[in-house]
Design a protein around this motif. Structure first.
Motif, PDB file in Angstrom:
ATOM      1  N   LEU A 121      40.665  49.933  39.625  1.00 54.52           N
ATOM      2  CA  LEU A 121      40.245  48.694  40.629  1.00 54.52           C
ATOM      3  C   LEU A 121      39.406  49.194  41.430  1.00 54.52           C
ATOM      4  N   GLY A 122      39.660  50.476  42.123  1.00 55.69           N
ATOM      5  CA  GLY A 122      38.821  50.831  43.476  1.00 55.69           C
ATOM      6  C   GLY A 122      37.462  51.136  43.028  1.00 55.69           C
ATOM      7  N   GLY A 123      37.248  51.273  41.774  1.00 51.01           N
ATOM      8  CA  GLY A 123      35.758  51.576  41.523  1.00 51.01           C
ATOM      9  C   GLY A 123      34.747  50.169  41.391  1.00 51.01           C
ATOM     10  N   GLY A 124      35.286  48.912  42.187  1.00 47.46           N
ATOM     11  CA  GLY A 124      34.448  47.837  42.005  1.00 47.46           C
ATOM     12  C   GLY A 124      34.310  46.975  40.694  1.00 47.46           C
ATOM     13  N   PHE A 125      35.434  47.445  39.674  1.00 47.34           N
ATOM     14  CA  PHE A 125      35.658  46.551  38.416  1.00 47.34           C
ATOM     15  C   PHE A 125      36.042  45.336  38.847  1.00 47.34           C
ATOM     16  N   LEU A 126      36.022  44.381  37.895  1.00 46.43           N
ATOM     17  CA  LEU A 126      36.495  43.106  38.036  1.00 46.43           C
ATOM     18  C   LEU A 126      37.909  42.979  38.633  1.00 46.43           C
ATOM     19  N   LYS A 127      38.299  42.112  39.212  1.00 48.91           N
ATOM     20  CA  LYS A 127      39.529  41.730  39.878  1.00 48.91           C
ATOM     21  C   LYS A 127      40.564  41.475  38.900  1.00 48.91           C
ATOM     22  N   LEU A 128      41.759  42.042  39.046  1.00 51.97           N
ATOM     23  CA  LEU A 128      42.663  41.912  38.078  1.00 51.97           C
ATOM     24  C   LEU A 128      43.725  40.888  38.485  1.00 51.97           C
ATOM     25  N   TYR A 129      44.013  39.786  37.932  1.00 53.90           N
ATOM     26  CA  TYR A 129      44.923  38.642  38.233  1.00 53.90           C
ATOM     27  C   TYR A 129      46.191  38.430  37.977  1.00 53.90           C
ATOM     28  N   GLY A 130      46.285  39.053  36.661  1.00 53.05           N
ATOM     29  CA  GLY A 130      47.627  39.202  36.159  1.00 53.05           C
ATOM     30  C   GLY A 130      47.643  39.237  34.552  1.00 53.05           C
ATOM     31  N   VAL A 131      48.707  38.519  34.026  1.00 57.21           N
ATOM     32  CA  VAL A 131      48.968  38.713  32.411  1.00 57.21           C
ATOM     33  C   VAL A 131      49.440  37.501  32.067  1.00 57.21           C
ATOM     34  N   THR A 132      48.863  37.179  30.822  1.00 54.22           N
ATOM     35  CA  THR A 132      49.314  36.056  30.169  1.00 54.22           C
ATOM     36  C   THR A 132      49.537  36.206  28.647  1.00 54.22           C
ATOM     37  N   GLN A 133      50.441  35.449  27.902  1.00 49.38           N
ATOM     38  CA  GLN A 133      50.393  35.448  26.636  1.00 49.38           C
ATOM     39  C   GLN A 133      50.266  34.094  25.680  1.00 49.38           C
ATOM     40  N   ASP A 134      49.527  34.429  24.930  1.00 48.43           N
ATOM     41  CA  ASP A 134      49.118  33.309  23.772  1.00 48.43           C
ATOM     42  C   ASP A 134      50.230  32.731  23.142  1.00 48.43           C
ATOM     43  N   PRO A 135      50.756  31.619  23.280  1.00 53.02           N
ATOM     44  CA  PRO A 135      51.945  31.049  22.827  1.00 53.02           C
ATOM     45  C   PRO A 135      52.005  31.178  21.187  1.00 53.02           C
ATOM     46  N   GLU A 136      50.981  31.136  20.500  1.00 52.34           N
ATOM     47  CA  GLU A 136      50.804  30.856  19.096  1.00 52.34           C
ATOM     48  C   GLU A 136      51.067  32.351  18.496  1.00 52.34           C
ATOM     49  N   THR A 137      50.072  33.252  19.069  1.00 48.50           N
ATOM     50  CA  THR A 137      50.051  34.664  18.496  1.00 48.50           C
ATOM     51  C   THR A 137      51.063  35.594  19.046  1.00 48.50           C
ATOM     52  N   GLN A 138      51.715  35.309  20.479  1.00 44.07           N
ATOM     53  CA  GLN A 138      52.318  36.252  21.017  1.00 44.07           C
ATOM     54  C   GLN A 138      51.546  37.202  21.700  1.00 44.07           C
ATOM     55  N   GLU A 139      50.373  37.572  21.506  1.00 41.33           N
ATOM     56  CA  GLU A 139      49.669  38.509  21.929  1.00 41.33           C
ATOM     57  C   GLU A 139      49.682  38.401  23.455  1.00 41.33           C
ATOM     58  N   TYR A 140      49.688  39.378  24.242  1.00 43.60           N
ATOM     59  CA  TYR A 140      49.444  39.542  25.663  1.00 43.60           C
ATOM     60  C   TYR A 140      47.714  39.777  25.901  1.00 43.60           C
ATOM     61  N   MET A 141      47.468  39.204  27.219  1.00 47.59           N
ATOM     62  CA  MET A 141      46.066  39.140  27.575  1.00 47.59           C
ATOM     63  C   MET A 141      46.148  39.581  29.109  1.00 47.59           C
ATOM     64  N   ILE A 142      44.932  40.231  29.493  1.00 47.32           N
ATOM     65  CA  ILE A 142      44.792  40.658  30.941  1.00 47.32           C
ATOM     66  C   ILE A 142      43.943  39.264  31.347  1.00 47.32           C
ATOM     67  N   VAL A 143      44.293  38.644  32.666  1.00 42.64           N
ATOM     68  CA  VAL A 143      43.619  37.810  33.137  1.00 42.64           C
ATOM     69  C   VAL A 143      42.755  38.456  34.343  1.00 42.64           C
ATOM     70  N   MET A 144      41.387  38.387  34.256  1.00 46.37           N
ATOM     71  CA  MET A 144      40.641  39.010  35.346  1.00 46.37           C
ATOM     72  C   MET A 144      39.488  38.069  35.766  1.00 46.37           C
ATOM     73  N   GLN A 145      38.954  38.696  36.706  1.00 50.49           N
ATOM     74  CA  GLN A 145      37.637  37.749  37.313  1.00 50.49           C
ATOM     75  C   GLN A 145      36.947  37.333  36.638  1.00 50.49           C
ATOM     76  N   TYR A 146      36.211  36.295  36.519  1.00 52.58           N
ATOM     77  CA  TYR A 146      35.134  35.946  35.725  1.00 52.58           C
ATOM     78  C   TYR A 146      33.889  36.275  36.080  1.00 52.58           C
ATOM     79  N   ALA A 147      33.095  36.852  34.933  1.00 56.03           N
ATOM     80  CA  ALA A 147      31.805  37.511  35.187  1.00 56.03           C
ATOM     81  C   ALA A 147      30.746  36.504  35.099  1.00 56.03           C
ATOM     82  N   ASN A 148      30.256  36.066  36.133  1.00 56.42           N
ATOM     83  CA  ASN A 148      29.166  34.587  36.158  1.00 56.42           C
ATOM     84  C   ASN A 148      28.014  34.947  35.395  1.00 56.42           C
ATOM     85  N   ASN A 149      27.729  36.020  35.006  1.00 58.42           N
ATOM     86  CA  ASN A 149      26.464  35.956  34.184  1.00 58.42           C
ATOM     87  C   ASN A 149      26.648  36.613  32.596  1.00 58.42           C
ATOM     88  N   GLY A 150      27.958  36.481  32.173  1.00 54.76           N
ATOM     89  CA  GLY A 150      28.104  36.831  30.785  1.00 54.76           C
ATOM     90  C   GLY A 150      27.958  38.411  30.554  1.00 54.76           C
TER      91      GLY A 150
END
Length: 108
Positions: free
Chosen positions: A18-47
């Motif tokens: 995170l100190g290197g200017g990477f996308l901000k890290l907002y937290g963690v979520t879990q897919d209710p169907e697959t039970q897989e965890y995902m990192i929630v991070m800043q939206y990259a506005n230009n894809g």
């Protein structure tokens, strides 16, 4: 290794960068169907690099292309300075945020 253990490693590695200017890290979520965890991070506005190049390759000068390559190289240098290796670098996880490229995902 379990998928939860791999996810924890990826989360930890992303947090280390995170100190290197990477996308901000907002937290963690879990897919209710697959039970897989995902990192929630800043939206990259230009894809992703791939989508950006498809739309803009003919508009970019050589200087623009070299500047973008330098951005990518600097992020990789930062990852390596943290004693990490990306392991899954491709045009889909190099994203453009504002006007510079950011390497996303830890590739663990």
């Amino acid at each position: 290794m379990t998928s939860v253990f791999i996810f924890i490693l990826q989360f930890r590695n992303h947090a280390k960068c995170l100190g290197g200017g990477f996308l901000k890290l907002y937290g963690v979520t879990q897919d209710p169907e697959t039970q897989e965890y995902m990192i929630v991070m800043q939206y990259a506005n230009n894809g992703s690099l791939l989508s950006y190049l498809v739309q803009n390759i003919n508009k970019l000068t050589w200087l623009d292309k070299l500047r973008h390559l330098k951005d990518i190289a600097n992020y990789l240098r930062y990852i390596h300075s943290e004693r990490l290796v990306h392991c899954d670098l491709h045009g889909g996880n190099i994203v453009m945020n504002s006007n510079s490229y950011v390497v996303s995902g830890s590739g663990t």
